[in-house]
Scaffold this motif. Sequence first.
Motif, PDB file in Angstrom:
ATOM      1  N   ALA A  63      52.597  59.537   3.689  1.00 47.59           N
ATOM      2  CA  ALA A  63      52.398  59.561   2.541  1.00 47.59           C
ATOM      3  C   ALA A  63      53.349  59.469   1.599  1.00 47.59           C
ATOM      4  O   ALA A  63      53.169  58.780   0.652  1.00 47.59           O
ATOM      5  CB  ALA A  63      51.022  60.481   1.963  1.00 47.59           C
ATOM      6  N   ILE A  64      54.482  60.081   1.898  1.00 50.50           N
ATOM      7  CA  ILE A  64      55.761  60.037   0.859  1.00 50.50           C
ATOM      8  C   ILE A  64      56.765  59.149   1.580  1.00 50.50           C
ATOM      9  O   ILE A  64      57.826  59.189   1.285  1.00 50.50           O
ATOM     10  CB  ILE A  64      56.047  61.473   0.636  1.00 50.50           C
ATOM     11  N   GLY A  65      56.435  58.153   2.456  1.00 51.38           N
ATOM     12  CA  GLY A  65      57.311  57.287   3.026  1.00 51.38           C
ATOM     13  C   GLY A  65      58.037  57.535   4.239  1.00 51.38           C
ATOM     14  O   GLY A  65      59.072  56.939   4.607  1.00 51.38           O
ATOM     15  N   GLY A  66      57.837  58.633   4.769  1.00 50.38           N
ATOM     16  CA  GLY A  66      58.291  59.007   6.187  1.00 50.38           C
ATOM     17  C   GLY A  66      58.092  57.938   7.315  1.00 50.38           C
ATOM     18  O   GLY A  66      56.872  57.269   7.351  1.00 50.38           O
ATOM     19  N   ILE A  67      58.998  57.617   8.384  1.00 53.43           N
ATOM     20  CA  ILE A  67      58.713  56.935   9.334  1.00 53.43           C
ATOM     21  C   ILE A  67      59.122  57.711  10.560  1.00 53.43           C
ATOM     22  O   ILE A  67      60.075  58.320  10.814  1.00 53.43           O
ATOM     23  CB  ILE A  67      59.557  55.508   9.107  1.00 53.43           C
ATOM     24  N   GLN A  68      58.046  57.358  11.616  1.00 50.97           N
ATOM     25  CA  GLN A  68      58.094  58.258  12.798  1.00 50.97           C
ATOM     26  C   GLN A  68      59.116  57.961  13.786  1.00 50.97           C
ATOM     27  O   GLN A  68      59.146  56.712  13.877  1.00 50.97           O
ATOM     28  CB  GLN A  68      56.811  58.703  13.307  1.00 50.97           C
ATOM     29  N   MET A  69      59.638  58.513  14.575  1.00 48.19           N
ATOM     30  CA  MET A  69      60.339  58.275  15.727  1.00 48.19           C
ATOM     31  C   MET A  69      60.580  59.487  16.667  1.00 48.19           C
ATOM     32  O   MET A  69      59.785  60.401  16.451  1.00 48.19           O
ATOM     33  CB  MET A  69      61.947  57.700  15.308  1.00 48.19           C
ATOM     34  N   LYS A  70      61.234  59.308  17.707  1.00 47.38           N
ATOM     35  CA  LYS A  70      61.391  60.442  18.713  1.00 47.38           C
ATOM     36  C   LYS A  70      62.546  60.610  19.229  1.00 47.38           C
ATOM     37  O   LYS A  70      63.100  59.698  20.014  1.00 47.38           O
ATOM     38  CB  LYS A  70      60.307  60.462  19.632  1.00 47.38           C
ATOM     39  N   THR A  71      63.425  61.646  18.806  1.00 45.72           N
ATOM     40  CA  THR A  71      64.747  62.023  19.301  1.00 45.72           C
ATOM     41  C   THR A  71      64.785  62.422  20.454  1.00 45.72           C
ATOM     42  O   THR A  71      64.041  63.326  20.993  1.00 45.72           O
ATOM     43  CB  THR A  71      65.559  62.655  18.249  1.00 45.72           C
ATOM     44  N   SER A  72      65.949  62.427  21.311  1.00 41.76           N
ATOM     45  CA  SER A  72      66.201  62.993  22.562  1.00 41.76           C
ATOM     46  C   SER A  72      66.138  64.698  22.787  1.00 41.76           C
ATOM     47  O   SER A  72      66.637  65.064  21.397  1.00 41.76           O
ATOM     48  CB  SER A  72      67.200  62.331  23.309  1.00 41.76           C
ATOM     49  N   ALA A  73      65.678  65.061  23.706  1.00 43.86           N
ATOM     50  CA  ALA A  73      65.759  66.522  23.883  1.00 43.86           C
ATOM     51  C   ALA A  73      67.547  66.867  24.087  1.00 43.86           C
ATOM     52  O   ALA A  73      67.920  68.049  23.561  1.00 43.86           O
ATOM     53  CB  ALA A  73      64.917  67.116  24.793  1.00 43.86           C
TER      54      ALA A  73
END
Lengths: 415, 415
Positions: A63-73
């Motif tokens: 809702a505040i403009g976040g964009i999801q991703m998934k960084t490595s461990a």
Amino acid sequence: MRQSQLFTKTSKDNPADEQAKNAQLLIRGGFIHKEMAGVYSMLPLGYRVMEKIVHIIKEEMDAIGGIQMKTSALQSKDVWEKTNRWDDEVVDNWFKTTLKNGTEVGLSFTNEEAYSNIVKNFVSSYKDLPLYPYDFKTIFRNEIRSKSGIMRGREFYWKALYSFSADKESHDVFYEKSKEAYRNVYNRVGLGAYTYMTFASGGTFSKYSHEFQTVSEAGEDLIYIDTAKGIAINKEVLTDEVLAELNIDRATLVEKKAIEVGNIFSLGSKFSDPFDLTYKNSEGGDVPVFMGSYGIGVTRLMGTVVEVLSDEKGIVWPESIAPFKVHLLQLGDQVITNAQEIYNQLLENNIEVLFDDRIGMSAGEKFADSDLLGMPHRVVVSERSLAQGGVEYKKRDSDESTVLSVESLIQQLIA
Amino acid sequence: MRQSQLFTKTSKDNPADEQAKNAQLLIRGGFIHKEMAGVYSMLPLGYRVMEKIVHIIKEEMDAIGGIQMKTSALQSKDVWEKTNRWDDEVVDNWFKTTLKNGTEVGLSFTNEEAYSNIVKNFVSSYKDLPLYPYDFKTIFRNEIRSKSGIMRGREFYWKALYSFSADKESHDVFYEKSKEAYRNVYNRVGLGAYTYMTFASGGTFSKYSHEFQTVSEAGEDLIYIDTAKGIAINKEVLTDEVLAELNIDRATLVEKKAIEVGNIFSLGSKFSDPFDLTYKNSEGGDVPVFMGSYGIGVTRLMGTVVEVLSDEKGIVWPESIAPFKVHLLQLGDQVITNAQEIYNQLLENNIEVLFDDRIGMSAGEKFADSDLLGMPHRVVVSERSLAQGGVEYKKRDSDESTVLSVESLIQQLIA
């Protein structure tokens, strides 16, 4: 789902090796499994709670403009050396491991470096900003002791968003928005009334950072609450100068133990400088990106809900994050058909229901399990309730039960 | 979403350090970021694809009775020693790390031990069975070389389900169901036509295991396909005896390279024995639980789709797992208002759309990006298309474009 098909069972006894209430109740209820001190697996009931918390946080970040991703461990030593945080003298709770070729790699203990390193590839102009990427991931911290259950794990699940802004002014606008988003998260998971935005120590680029602290005897922090203003000050910055600046009278402050359930931090160019993360402004000059970080521990938040909202009988889940909205208990083998029918009616109305269809168990055992597991609405089907025209309905956080027709029950649940 | 707000950018040049087509295209398109050899972060576009694959697998697992949980990444040495797999001589691709107190712990490289150890706490009677728990998690394997992009990572994302059954007969029923569920997964992600159920070596408790192999020159396995029967045999079990047993004529077999995109395996009591995972049968005797394992590499499946379904211009995502269904291109700054309006109409119809609203770019650059990124439907708004009464519509896997009114476009997209 049917409880007879549920993976787990409850236990009457507290695990001998757990001191924290959250771990005791979550293990007894079959929400989590202890792999080792500070490391827990989420069993099906616990996984459902965690996923609901994740979903709430995700909605607020989007809702505040976040964009999801998934960084490595696994994280690269080279990247960490840019900020000098690879050194075990600087970061004392690293988990590291080694590739077959002898190269050391880190298990991600936070994400500032990873994000700065990634974003650098895509930012060149002021037109590329702002950016608000985030991910949910497992974070590893090599704690010396781990006695707080899922509130301070050696491995835990975590959301972190980083903001990349062109200047302090646009950063500040987003920073204020993030406070609202965080407030929404705590309100939605049922901790709003106990959670205070708390002034804590900042860094080079801001006088303060902001923690969100939930009042609890299980907390490790000491905060000083101005109840009228609805804010607090962390002990670490409680000075006369700060009180004057915030216009707070020391005499009004109430000291409480609290659990830090989130924090937001203005980073400025602390990370963009070492990564040479700059952009061309409209005059063609190279300007460092202004960063901020915004973290919430998902598993800590779940543990905090258990610490704060449980009673002597067990957990009291808020409806928003309960594994199921309704716990339907079938009492007595004579009512199997009726209970099954009510179960189907609830499912047809898209109501999430855990159906205790287990046979050969006493009412007392089923009530005790239901209180321990903590679904917000309890519905009992027995010969007596049917004779009275329906089901016995009780909220988990109330002692009063009423008999309702199935139609009224459904009306009430979907209202 | 607006491409101007997308985190990432495309690149024309192949990364110098990647040999695998999947890594080249995914990096060029901004789907993934290479952290180190064999370790990738999912950028927003890649994350969307991964989440869609996860969702498809989850639906298929839930449909056959699967129940989701989330096991820890750090795993205890004690648990692994029960099956003798802690030893680096036995498992040569471990990643291990060390707690502050000197205790070694493992980074989960598979889950048989973890599940057996957990399930043991909850199974005592035949009434507790069957159980089909599963989770999605990050798996760590210390590969000596990592040259296959996201198809064989040192860290990868993975679904594993384990079945716990009372006996071989009930195990076999579920095992057959799982084959159908797996087939559904490959059909739904667009690999059905290229993927063969393949007989591979079994173990003590079954003559064969079953792999799902997708034909591709990038594959590391050799399989022999009986096209008429729609099945294949892995080279490792291709003997006259096996051919006779399966009633297959060697002369009909076609040799192909293939990528293993899943496998199912009857484990019998291989793991329940060392964990003493038994139940009381109806006669009161102690019987070992009969186990099976069912794995799919989510990131490998994503890489395989890229290997198999891309063309010389870029990726061709199947609609089911494309980051967005539609790529809307605004060509020329004169059509900004019209393009914006069409974007809103698509959103109002719940159509997932990536809107290339970038200004100052040539049509050629936008077309090239669109082909590289591979959304299944391309919609162009230009002065020419508007003069012709609407938008230019083309499927990614077709060379023919047509001009459609916006109403017809929406009808076609939601049909």
